[in-house]
Structures are given as structure tokens and as C-alpha cells.
Write an enzyme that holds these catalytic residues in place. Structure first.
Site, mmCIF file in Angstrom:
data_model
loop_
_atom_site.group_PDB
_atom_site.id
_atom_site.type_symbol
_atom_site.label_atom_id
_atom_site.label_comp_id
_atom_site.label_asym_id
_atom_site.label_seq_id
_atom_site.Cartn_x
_atom_site.Cartn_y
_atom_site.Cartn_z
ATOM 1 N N GLU A 108 -13.257 -2.155 11.642
ATOM 2 C CA GLU A 108 -13.174 -1.457 10.356
ATOM 3 C C GLU A 108 -14.224 -1.955 9.378
ATOM 4 O O GLU A 108 -14.877 -1.161 8.696
ATOM 5 C CB GLU A 108 -11.774 -1.651 9.765
ATOM 6 N N ASP B 256 -8.460 -9.011 3.876
ATOM 7 C CA ASP B 256 -8.246 -7.833 4.729
ATOM 8 C C ASP B 256 -9.326 -7.728 5.803
ATOM 9 O O ASP B 256 -10.210 -6.881 5.708
ATOM 10 C CB ASP B 256 -8.238 -6.561 3.872
ATOM 11 N N GLU C 32 0.822 -1.218 0.000
ATOM 12 C CA GLU C 32 0.000 0.000 0.000
ATOM 13 C C GLU C 32 0.857 1.270 0.000
ATOM 14 O O GLU C 32 0.580 2.234 0.694
ATOM 15 C CB GLU C 32 -0.946 -0.008 1.195
#
Length: 713
Positions: free
Chosen positions: A406, A378, A304
Site C-alpha cells: 500500500e 500505518d 476509521e
């Protein structure tokens, strides 16, 4: 006038006794409500004998004395010698009297403990002991937990030792006090006022972690800032480490790979460059001058956009080993994250970590752990276990969970994560035959590793109740308890947490525990049923957005994962597709590769399935998808009813807070249901089954929603 004052004081005291803002977490120590049991405890505990004077022993003594005072409603005397029904807490090395009990501590190691009813000098006592002071502290917290949960203490014989060596929280906290994927306010680390000002919250944080066995904290974001390695910040970190030390908690930091360039004045960060290697050796040595018991570093590299060894044509092993060599003389470790994927690699993102790390097995130094997320994508609401578990027998793997929600409704949804954690721990990798569970991989027993670990991305912020949602505290608690003992069940942990945090009343425990245990599955079903995954809004990951297809990377887009069209939906990871299933052992592959035998929870993870496919229920895929979404919303409404019936059993503050949040959760579950089904209906061209309530808006409405200030982004 005096009467009015007396009345006001009485009302205030009553309100204060019943109000609870959640700050105390599970360390509440309120007076035991069961009068008969409270009297039994008072009769069974005459006082405390506490030899030793280390900072850890003094902290444990303070906890025991204050805990007993609150629970028993009386101040216990600290005895100079144990009397009948004393609590004796210490190690054999600190008191000959404890040594005379001849308790065999050979099996409890450096952190374990024994709590046992024994006779000392002819007097019945409760002995809390271990080989070390921190073992005694853990035993003290266990003993207090027994009282809080209204357990019998008359004839104790408890031996406990941790399954996992490193039990960690990973804080994704930035130096400006924002928290990446944080939903409970700003960071609790007040960097600007450190090191001079030490907030009481730091001590309470350490107490809470020690009470559940967490022994390490990574203070900073994996998307690292090199400034934390400079002198002004090391002085601040040193101040925090001093607060945590008595509670057995080591401090770790994240290291930005390019720090030698950014703060060191070098022209390169190549891990094979002698100048770079020397810079890191000096920097690590400097850190240890500030923090003598520094635990080590966590690194996110070449993922990332983060810099890493691949920038210089080197491998992950080259990068990790450079840090390992610098840390080894000081006893520190490297935690190297396996969360890697690249635009330059067009293959299924599911496969990339395995492809990069499997060839490196056995090439890391002994003080390197590869930190692997529980699943291959993820932190999704439901993922199959990561294929690296069981695939790297020559390398200790450290489990990484995400405690912060999240992808699980953030801080507005009640989602108890222990079932998610357990689902992964209990999964069988078959790497050495049946019974080669993920738990055995990470506790070292499968491949004889002594360096073992479990980490959770923290959900902690500066909200008064620490975690935003009162029930999110249970996920922090569950992480610590499972890292200590992976064999605990989700139900055991929920029962324990509810008793410590709310009430021992059966009328409360039974329905609310059932609510907690069902919460994760129903959340999956109103967000990503049947193996759908990564269909959240881009960037902030708040709310549904299965239509998104314009991100900078293909694998940031939901359409990459669900691949819906007029014929079918799902990601084919069999041999006819990306062949990601080949990364698992043959037994696991066989379980998932046939569309007719694949567990339906993972169906769209591994298969591209016709809308007309017949499910086990007898419904076709489209109707089953509708059923999952609608029944999950109904289940959230039942959660609301369950909670509303608990008004008399919960303090007013937390009752109203949870009630409001459940109302938000119900609204957002409906939003997820309607937005997703309208979108997928545009491909399936099939009607909603009869009897279902119609969406309140059309698809264009849901696609138009924007959330520029969603938290945690």
C-alpha cells in the site's frame, strides 16, 4: 507439410519450456539443470514409500510424487515396502516400520518434522516424519525445497518446528470481489460461483501456503460485511474450508460488530447486553456446524468509522471477551485489532493505540489475541516498532504486517519486504532488560504465552502471477518463512526464493539477491527519507502529496506529520512535543530522544529539526535530504542495469515484465524526488546542490495530478 508441423511443435515445446507466467510461484519443479547433480539425485532416490491414507497424507504424497517427477524427469514408483534409497514419509502411528526407526519426535510438537537419513530394515532411506500428518506434509515441502535449491541430500539430519503457532494471511477482500489495498486484480474468492464451483486456484493457493508453513487464512476484509455470517455465505466458506483442510489451513472470518442489528434484528450490539451475547453464541455455534475446524474471528472495532463496543460506552476488552466466550466452547480464538484512532482524541495518532490498550492488559480472556501493526502509524516504508510490543505482558500480541505494498510502491515497485519484517522482529523493547526483542514478544517466550501469532495483509489477487509484480511473490514467501522461523535472515530467504522461483545459477543469484536486499532502503530514500512518513496521496496512497491539508481528519493529511515551515521540519515526539517516546522503555527512549544521537533513519519521526542542522555526513539537513532523494533514484537506475544484464538467465516473459516495471519504478522514483523536494524547497528556501539534474516540471504541475481510479482504494 509434415516437416512444418514438426518444426512448429518443436518451437512450441521449446517456448513452453522457457516461458513462465509466474502462476506456479516457488513450486515450479522444473527439471534440474545441473546434469551431474541430477544424476546424483536419481541415484539417491529409488522410489517412495508412503503409508497412511488421510486427505493430508494423500495431498503430501501427490506433491512429493509430482515434484520428484518434474525435478528428476522420471516417474518414481510408489513402493509397497521401502527399498534401498527410498523416501519414507509418514508418522510412527501409521507404520510400524517408521516407529522402528526410534526417531525422537518429542520436541517437534504438532506441526514440526524431522528429515533424516536412516537405516530401515538394513536399507539406507530418507525418512520424513512427524507426530502428525501435517508435520509430514511440511517435511515433504522442505525436502522438495532442498532439491529445488540444489542442496545435498546424502546425509540429512534436519529438525524443524515452528516458532509461531498461528501463521496467517489476512485478506482484505470484499464480497463484490474488490480488494482493499489490492494491486493484483480482483479477489481470488469467486463468491458468486461458490460453493458449487471450486476453482483449481483454491487448491494451488493452499499448496503454496502449506509449502511455507502458513496455517490460517482470514478470508474477508477487516472493514467487515455482516452478510458473510449469513447461511448462503457460510455455505461458500465451508466449501473453501474443505479445499484447505488437507493442507493444514484453517479458515477465519472478520465479524462486523453491529451484525446483531444489521442481520439479527436486534436493536443493540452492546456487548454486555444478554440478548446480544446470546445472539453471538448462537451465530458462532451455527458457523461451527458448517466449518467444524473454524479458527475464529478477526475484529476491527471503533477505528476509521467501524462500529465497536465504545459505541455503547464499553471497552475493547468488553467487546473481545463477548466474542471469546462464544468461541471458547468450540476452541476458537478472537483476534482484536489494536489499530485505533479517533477524531475525538486530539493527541498524536502515534500514541492512541497504546493509550487505549495498555490499561486493558490482563483483562482479556485467554483465547483473545490483540493484533498489533508492526509500527504505531500505518504500515509506513519505515516505522519504529509499535510501543505496545513489550508493554502488555499479560496479553498475547499478534504481529500484523502488510505484505501488500500500500505504501511501498504498490504493484509497480520492486520492494523486498523481509528487511522491513526483520527490522521490527530484531528491535529490542527492553521490557525485561536487554534482549527483549519483538520476536520474543510475539513467539511467547518473553512472557510465557502459548497462544502466538503473526499475520500479513495479503498481496494476492486473480492476476495470473498472483501478486501483480513477479518479485512481490517474495514478500508472501518471506512472511511464511519468518512466521515459521523468526531467526532466518533476509538474505537466506531471498537466496532460497530466487533459487525456487527463477534459477540456481550463481551469475543470477549473486547480483539479483543484492538487488533485492537493497530495494527496501532505496525505496525509503526516494519516498520518505530521514524519518519522513505518511506523505503519500490521500485515499489511494499512490504517489507523493506532502502538500495535502484538506482531509476530513487532520491525521489523514501529510502536513500533520512533516510539519515543515521556513525554520524546520519533522514531528517532535520528545517530552517537548507529543511525548510519544514516553511509551517506550527508558533505554529505547534514551536512544531516540536526543536529536544528535537519534538514528538518522528515524530523525524526523521523533524530532523537529532545523534545515541547517548538521548531519553525520557533514551536510546540513536540506542538503542531506536532497542527497537521499537523488542517490536513491540513481540506485533504481542501477537496479535496471542489474536486471537488464540477466536477460540470458531469465525466461523471456518474466524478464520483460520486470524490465517494464523497473522502468515505471524509475519514473515514479523521479516523480517522488522532484515533487517532494520542490515542495520542501518552498519552505527551506535553499537551492538544490550543484550537479543535480533539475526537476522536469514545477511544483504546481505535481500538485495538479489526480488519480481517480488508482487501484486498491
Amino acid at each position: 507439410m509434415k516437416l512444418s508441423i514438426i518444426v512448429l511443435v518443436f518451437v512450441f515445446n521449446c517456448f513452453s519450456a522457457f516461458a513462465d507466467n509466474g502462476y506456479r510461484l516457488w513450486l515450479r519443479y522444473d527439471p534440474i539443470e545441473n546434469v551431474q547433480l541430477k544424476q546424483q539425485y536419481n541415484n539417491a532416490i529409488s522410489g517412495v514409500f508412503y503409508p497412511g491414507s488421510s486427505s493430508t497424507i494423500l495431498a503430501a504424497k501427490s506433491e512429493l510424487v509430482s515434484g520428484l517427477k518434474g525435478l528428476l524427469s522420471r516417474q518414481l514408483a510408489e513402493q509397497q515396502a521401502p527399498a534401498a534409497n527410498s523416501i519414507v514419509a509418514g508418522t510412527p502411528s501409521t507404520a510400524k516400520l517408521i516407529a522402528s526407526a526410534n526417531v525422537d519426535l518429542s520436541a517437534v510438537g504438532n506441526e514440526g518434522y524431522i528429515i533424516r537419513t536412516v537405516s530401515l530394515n538394513g536399507k539406507k532411506t530418507t525418512l520424513i516424519t512427524g507426530n502428525t500428518d501435517i508435520g509430514v506434509m511440511y517435511g515433504v515441502y522442505h525436502f522438495l525445497r532442498l532439491l529445488q535449491a540444489n542442496q545435498q541430500i546424502s546425509n540429512l539430519a534436519i529438525t524443524s518446528t515452528p516458532k509461531i503457532k498461528l501463521r496467517l494471511l489476512n485478506h482484505w477482500d470484499n464480497l463484490d470481489r474488490t480488494v482493499e489495498r489490492g494491486y493484483a486484480g480482483f479477489s481470488i474468492w469467486d463468491w458468486h460461483r461458490l460453493p458449487g464451483y471450486l476453482d483449481q486456484r483454491y487448491t494451488d493457493y493452499a499448496r503454496a501456503n502449506a509449502s511455507i508453513g502458513i496455517n490460517g487464512t482470514v478470508l474477508t476484509n477487516v472493514n467487515a460485511n455482516a452478510l458473510v455470517l449469513t447461511k448462503p455465505y457460510l455455505e461458500k466458506v465451508s466449501a473453501l474450508a474443505k479445499v484447505f483442510r488437507p493442507y493444514g489451513i484453517k479458515v477465519y472470518l472478520t465479524a462486523r460488530f453491529s451484525a446483531p442489528v444489521e442481520i439479527g434484528g436486534l436493536k443493540s450490539a452492546d456487548p454486555l447486553d444478554p440478548l446480544v451475547q446470546e445472539w453471538w453464541k448462537q451465530k458462532i455455534a451455527e458457523i461451527y456446524t458448517y466449518i467444524p475446524d473454524f479458527g475464529g474471528i478477526l475484529v476491527k472495532a471503533n477505528s476509521e468509522g467501524q462500529p465497536g463496543p465504545q459505541n455503547y460506552g464499553r471497552s475493547h476488552a468488553d467487546g473481545a471477551n463477548m466474542f471469546a466466550d462464544a468461541l471458547a466452547p468450540h476452541g476458537g480464538i478472537v483476534m482484536w485489532r489494536a489499530f485505533v484512532y479517533s477524531n475525538e482524541t486530539p493527541d498524536d495518532r502515534f500514541k492512541q493505540a497504546y493509550n487505549e490498550f495498555k490499561p486493558l492488559d490482563g483483562k482479556f480472556r485467554k483465547n483473545v489475541m490483540v493484533q498489533v501493526k508492526n509500527g504505531p502509524i500505518d504500515f509506513q516504508p519505515r516505522e519504529p516498532f509499535h510501543p505496545l510490543f513489550g508493554a502488555m505482558p499479560g496479553t498475547p500480541l499478534l504481529m500484523e504486517y502488510q505484505v501488500t505494498q500500500e505504501y511501498l510502491g504498490q504493484a509497480t515497485h520492486l520492494v523486498y519486504e523481509a528487511p522491513l519484517f526483520k527490522e521490527v522482529l530484531d528491535a529490542d523493547t527492553y521490557s525485561k532488560g536487554a534482549g527483549s526483542t519483538v520476536a520474543k514478544v510475539i513467539d511467547g517466550s518473553l512472557d510465557q504465552h502459548s497462544l502466538t501469532g503473526m499475520a500479513g495483509v495479503a498481496n494476492i489477487g486473480n492476476d495470473i502471477n498472483w501478486t501483480g509484480h513477479p518479485f512481490a511473490q517474495a514478500n508472501w514467501y518471506a512472511l511464511g518463512r519468518l512466521a515459521w522461523n523468526t531467526g532466518l535472515s533476509s538474505a537466506q530467504i531471498a537466496d532460497e526464493w530466487l533459487r525456487l522461483t527463477f534459477s540456481n545459477k550463481t551469475a543470477f543469484i549473486t547480483p539479483v539477491k543484492k538487488l533485492m536486499l537493497s530495494s527496501r532502503d532505496l525505496m525509503v530514500n526516494y519516498m520518505t527519507p530521514l524519518g519522513l512518513h505518511h506523505i503519500m496521496g490521500n485515499g489511494h496512497h499512490y504517489g507523493p502529496a506532502p502538500w495535502t491539508n484538506r482531509a476530513a481528519r487532520a491525521d489523514w493529511d501529510p502536513v500533520y506529520y512533516h510539519r515543515a515551515d521556513s525554520i524546520a521540519i519533522g514531528f517532535d515526539r520528545t517530552a517537548t512535543g507529543s511525548n510519544a517516546l514516553a511509551q517506550y522503555a527508558p533505554e529505547v527512549r534514551k536512544l531516540y530522544e536526543n536529536v544528535n544521537t537519534c538514528p538518522e533513519d528515524y530523525l524526523l519521526w521523533f524530532h523537529r529539526v532545523l534545515w541547517t542542522h548538521k548531519m553525520k555526513s557533514g551536510r546540513n539537513l536540506w542538503d542531506e535530504l536532497c542527497f537521499k532523494y537523488y542517490s536513491a533514484v540513481d540506485s533504481v537506475r542501477l537496479m535496471q542495469q542489474t536486471w537488464n544484464a540477466q536477460k540470458a538467465n531469465v525466461d523471456a516473459d518474466r524478464f520483460e515484465q520486470v524490465k517494464m516495471l523497473l522502468a515505471v519504478q524509475e519514473q515514479e522514483a523521479v516523480w517522488w524526488r522532484d515533487a517532494c523536494l520542490l515542495y520542501f524547497q518552498s519552505y527551506s528556501k535553499r537551492p538544490l546542490p550543484e550537479g543535480y539534474e533539475k526537476p522536469a516540471h514545477n511544483l504546481a504541475y505535481y500538485q495538479s495530478l489526480r488519480f481517480p481510479y488508482a487501484p486498491g482504494n
